[in-house]
Design a protein around this motif. Structure first.
Motif, PDB file in Angstrom:
ATOM      1  N   TYR A   1       0.994  -1.306   0.009  1.00 29.16           N
ATOM      2  CA  TYR A   1       0.001   0.249  -0.012  1.00 29.16           C
ATOM      3  C   TYR A   1       0.921   1.306   0.000  1.00 29.16           C
ATOM      4  CZ  TYR A   1      -3.446   3.873   1.552  1.00 29.16           C
ATOM      5  OH  TYR A   1      -3.871   4.784   1.428  1.00 29.16           O
ATOM      6  N   ASN A   2       0.233   2.439  -0.687  1.00 24.85           N
ATOM      7  CA  ASN A   2       0.871   3.517  -0.444  1.00 24.85           C
ATOM      8  C   ASN A   2      -0.388   4.494  -1.060  1.00 24.85           C
ATOM      9  OD1 ASN A   2       1.343   3.966  -3.498  1.00 24.85           O
ATOM     10  ND2 ASN A   2       2.945   2.543  -3.242  1.00 24.85           N
ATOM     11  N   THR A   3      -0.109   5.822  -0.935  1.00 26.42           N
ATOM     12  CA  THR A   3      -1.077   7.076  -1.125  1.00 26.42           C
ATOM     13  C   THR A   3      -1.508   6.901  -2.742  1.00 26.42           C
ATOM     14  OG1 THR A   3       0.481   8.669  -0.963  1.00 26.42           O
ATOM     15  CG2 THR A   3      -0.981   7.855   0.952  1.00 26.42           C
ATOM     16  N   ASP A   4      -0.242   6.317  -3.591  1.00 24.82           N
ATOM     17  CA  ASP A   4      -0.559   6.565  -5.023  1.00 24.82           C
ATOM     18  C   ASP A   4      -1.382   5.082  -5.385  1.00 24.82           C
ATOM     19  OD1 ASP A   4       0.727   8.669  -5.734  1.00 24.82           O
ATOM     20  OD2 ASP A   4       2.322   7.593  -6.214  1.00 24.82           O
ATOM     21  N   ILE A   5      -1.267   3.899  -5.004  1.00 28.12           N
ATOM     22  CA  ILE A   5      -1.743   2.801  -5.241  1.00 28.12           C
ATOM     23  C   ILE A   5      -3.413   2.932  -4.424  1.00 28.12           C
ATOM     24  CG2 ILE A   5      -1.219   1.128  -3.510  1.00 28.12           C
ATOM     25  CD1 ILE A   5      -0.412  -0.612  -5.937  1.00 28.12           C
TER      26      ILE A   5
ATOM     27  N   LYS B   1       9.981   5.008 -16.985  1.00 27.88           N
ATOM     28  CA  LYS B   1       8.896   4.601 -16.087  1.00 27.88           C
ATOM     29  C   LYS B   1       8.386   3.115 -16.213  1.00 27.88           C
ATOM     30  CE  LYS B   1       7.174   9.220 -14.943  1.00 27.88           C
ATOM     31  NZ  LYS B   1       6.231  10.043 -14.365  1.00 27.88           N
ATOM     32  N   VAL B   2       7.909   2.554 -15.293  1.00 23.58           N
ATOM     33  CA  VAL B   2       7.111   1.348 -15.481  1.00 23.58           C
ATOM     34  C   VAL B   2       5.613   1.324 -15.277  1.00 23.58           C
ATOM     35  CG1 VAL B   2       9.141  -0.109 -15.409  1.00 23.58           C
ATOM     36  CG2 VAL B   2       7.842  -0.063 -13.511  1.00 23.58           C
TER      37      VAL B   2
ATOM     38  N   LEU C   1       4.579  -6.066 -16.269  1.00 26.95           N
ATOM     39  CA  LEU C   1       5.054  -4.830 -16.518  1.00 26.95           C
ATOM     40  C   LEU C   1       5.356  -4.324 -17.688  1.00 26.95           C
ATOM     41  CD1 LEU C   1       7.118  -4.199 -13.205  1.00 26.95           C
ATOM     42  CD2 LEU C   1       4.966  -3.738 -13.436  1.00 26.95           C
ATOM     43  N   PHE C   2       5.218  -3.274 -18.085  1.00 26.40           N
ATOM     44  CA  PHE C   2       5.602  -2.729 -19.355  1.00 26.40           C
ATOM     45  C   PHE C   2       6.766  -1.455 -18.934  1.00 26.40           C
ATOM     46  CE2 PHE C   2       2.186  -4.294 -21.926  1.00 26.40           C
ATOM     47  CZ  PHE C   2       2.860  -5.281 -22.558  1.00 26.40           C
ATOM     48  N   GLY C   3       7.729  -1.327 -19.671  1.00 29.75           N
ATOM     49  CA  GLY C   3       8.503  -0.148 -19.465  1.00 29.75           C
ATOM     50  C   GLY C   3       8.062   0.880 -20.531  1.00 29.75           C
ATOM     51  N   PHE C   4       7.988   2.170 -20.063  1.00 27.94           N
ATOM     52  CA  PHE C   4       7.614   3.239 -20.736  1.00 27.94           C
ATOM     53  C   PHE C   4       8.546   4.398 -20.991  1.00 27.94           C
ATOM     54  CE2 PHE C   4       6.299   7.661 -21.933  1.00 27.94           C
ATOM     55  CZ  PHE C   4       5.279   7.474 -22.612  1.00 27.94           C
TER      56      PHE C   4
ATOM     57  N   SER D   1      -2.079   2.560 -13.919  1.00 23.97           N
ATOM     58  CA  SER D   1      -1.144   1.554 -14.017  1.00 23.97           C
ATOM     59  C   SER D   1       0.094   2.085 -13.817  1.00 23.97           C
ATOM     60  CB  SER D   1      -1.136   1.104 -15.683  1.00 23.97           C
ATOM     61  OG  SER D   1      -0.962   2.000 -16.334  1.00 23.97           O
ATOM     62  N   PHE D   2       0.366   3.166 -13.724  1.00 25.02           N
ATOM     63  CA  PHE D   2       1.662   3.935 -13.491  1.00 25.02           C
ATOM     64  C   PHE D   2       1.787   4.015 -11.689  1.00 25.02           C
ATOM     65  CE2 PHE D   2       1.594   4.871 -17.715  1.00 25.02           C
ATOM     66  CZ  PHE D   2       2.962   4.825 -18.011  1.00 25.02           C
TER      67      PHE D   2
END
Lengths: 284, 284
Positions: free
Chosen positions: A260-264, B216-217, B231-234, B268-269
């Motif tokens: 968990y984090n505040t982004d997810i 990023k991924v 995952l994909f890399g971007f 997704s990021f």
């Protein structure tokens, strides 16, 4: 010799783990309880042969069931956990000094006893002074507890066997009544991927939505559950998990979490189109 | 009689699918190619015994490899696909009338031939007039193509066998050179969950990050790949997939997608803490 544990994710899909030891097997009044030890997942607990918790990835499930509602309303004081006999959900709750009272209602004492013996990683906080354990049927327990809890976490098995009643309209209705005006319900909401799971996912979402003014689902990556794509339901009388979410207030708790984090928190409510459409249409 | 296909996700973890028919088996110059038919996943293609694509969930992978970069820069005109012999990535690209040219470089013609025969669901657009197929080594192909493509999609196998060279620093460097100033690279970036995959995930992320100013991924739920967490890399010279993302511009294309949407683009990021920490620290 090789010893492999297998779970059928569907009639045609099997997930298997090489195990070193079969540490425990027992038949309780409710279900078969087993504990295995493996190189890949550490120790793991199964109920009626279905994977419940592994040392490797229990943190994902327990982070997501607990921190999403706690970060939505950091003022939660009184919590009811239904099921969750391994203790992992209670462990995460006890990390909040602001929580005053945790009631855990587990129908099957054997699950708790076995977890205490073999899974200290999850059961270690069951003796926290704020925790009271009830070995009772959660369905009965929530009846006639009006306006009692700020948060109810339904940490249940699938809707077959002892977990079945925890997926009924009546049960969700009683949870609604047992919650305070600020109350939040989080329920184990199955998976959208395999058809049998998806049907239960849709039914649970629809029932909760009929009862609560705010009702959403959120997703997480749980590799040891069928398909690895799992959902919790989030329902509330008052709080929207996105609109009322204040990341900086949760950060003040200073908790270190592995999933968990505040982004997810925010990202987990952003669902694939096919999942949204299943829930909206009621069909899969 | 029962026939089961099994893939070892690790030495100690096995994923098995009951199959009705073994439709094709062949040994190309590069790898073993098989096609099976099953009730749960429909037809599916494996390379050297590893799951590549199933009729049931190919839409997830192909939505996420294609629409995330296209929605970040809707002006993409010239695209290079490396690998992707089943054709699913090209199929999604051809849905954009604005794309003018698609080069697909697949080292193994057998994968394309077999996909044309057994998997029209993915291969159906390989004859689009904008598509040119090259049966060549992608590693060599990207050399000496400076400033040529707006988008490169690396739709590769794992970094063993023919896919190995698609995970090297030199290859990513050549992709950088082959991209225009507005260029975006999306690469198959493995999984954070099992240790072997996680190590490759970290290495690929770090190499890309050394070369591209924006790297990023992003994650998605891919149930038939190990752990279901993929995952994909971007990477890009110019565009940030979140800051430069304009949902309404993508909506103008009017594409109906089953997994991708402009919410999940953002979600997704948003990665679990343990994944972010692996990438930052370089260890798992």
């Amino acid at each position: 010799m090789e010893l492999w544990y297998s779970e059928k994710h569907t009639e045609d899909v099997k997930f298997s783990i090489k195990v070193n030891n079969h540490l425990f097997t027992g038949q309780s009044d409710f279900q078969r309880v087993d504990v295995f030890e493996s190189d890949e997942f550490g120790k793991f607990l199964t109920l009626d042969g279905l994977m419940m918790v592994t040392e490797k990835d229990e943190f994902i499930y327990h982070d997501m069931i607990c921190h999403v509602p706690m970060a939505t309303n950091p003022n939660i004081k009184n919590v009811l956990v239904i099921g969750g006999g391994d203790g992992g959900t209670v462990r995460e709750l006890t990390r909040y000094p602001s929580i005053e009272k945790i009631h855990m209602v587990e129908i099957d004492k054997m699950v708790v006893d076995v977890s205490r013996e073999f899974l200290p990683i999850t059961s270690s906080k069951l003796d926290d002074t704020r925790v009271t354990l009830f070995y009772e049927d959660g369905i009965e327990f929530v009846k006639n507890k009006p306006n009692t809890y700020d948060l109810i976490l339904v940490d249940s098995t699938d809707p077959i066997g002892p977990g079945e009643g925890l997926f009924t309209r009546e049960f969700y209705r009683n949870c609604f009544e047992a919650l305070t005006e600020e109350g939040i319900l989080v329920n184990q909401n199955e998976s959208p991927y395999y058809e049998g799971d998806a049907r239960e996912m849709i039914r649970a979402s629809q029932k909760v939505k009929e009862i609560f003014p705010i009702a959403k689902v959120y997703q997480f990556h749980m590799p040891t559950y069928p398909s690895g794509h799992w959902l919790f339901g989030f329902a509330s009388k008052k709080y929207d998990p996105i609109k009322d979410f204040n990341p900086s207030k949760w950060e003040e708790f200073g908790l270190k979490t592995k999933y968990y984090n505040t982004d997810i928190h925010v990202g987990s409510f952003m669902l694939p189109t096919y999942v949204k459409e299943m829930i909206e249409s009621g069909t899969c």
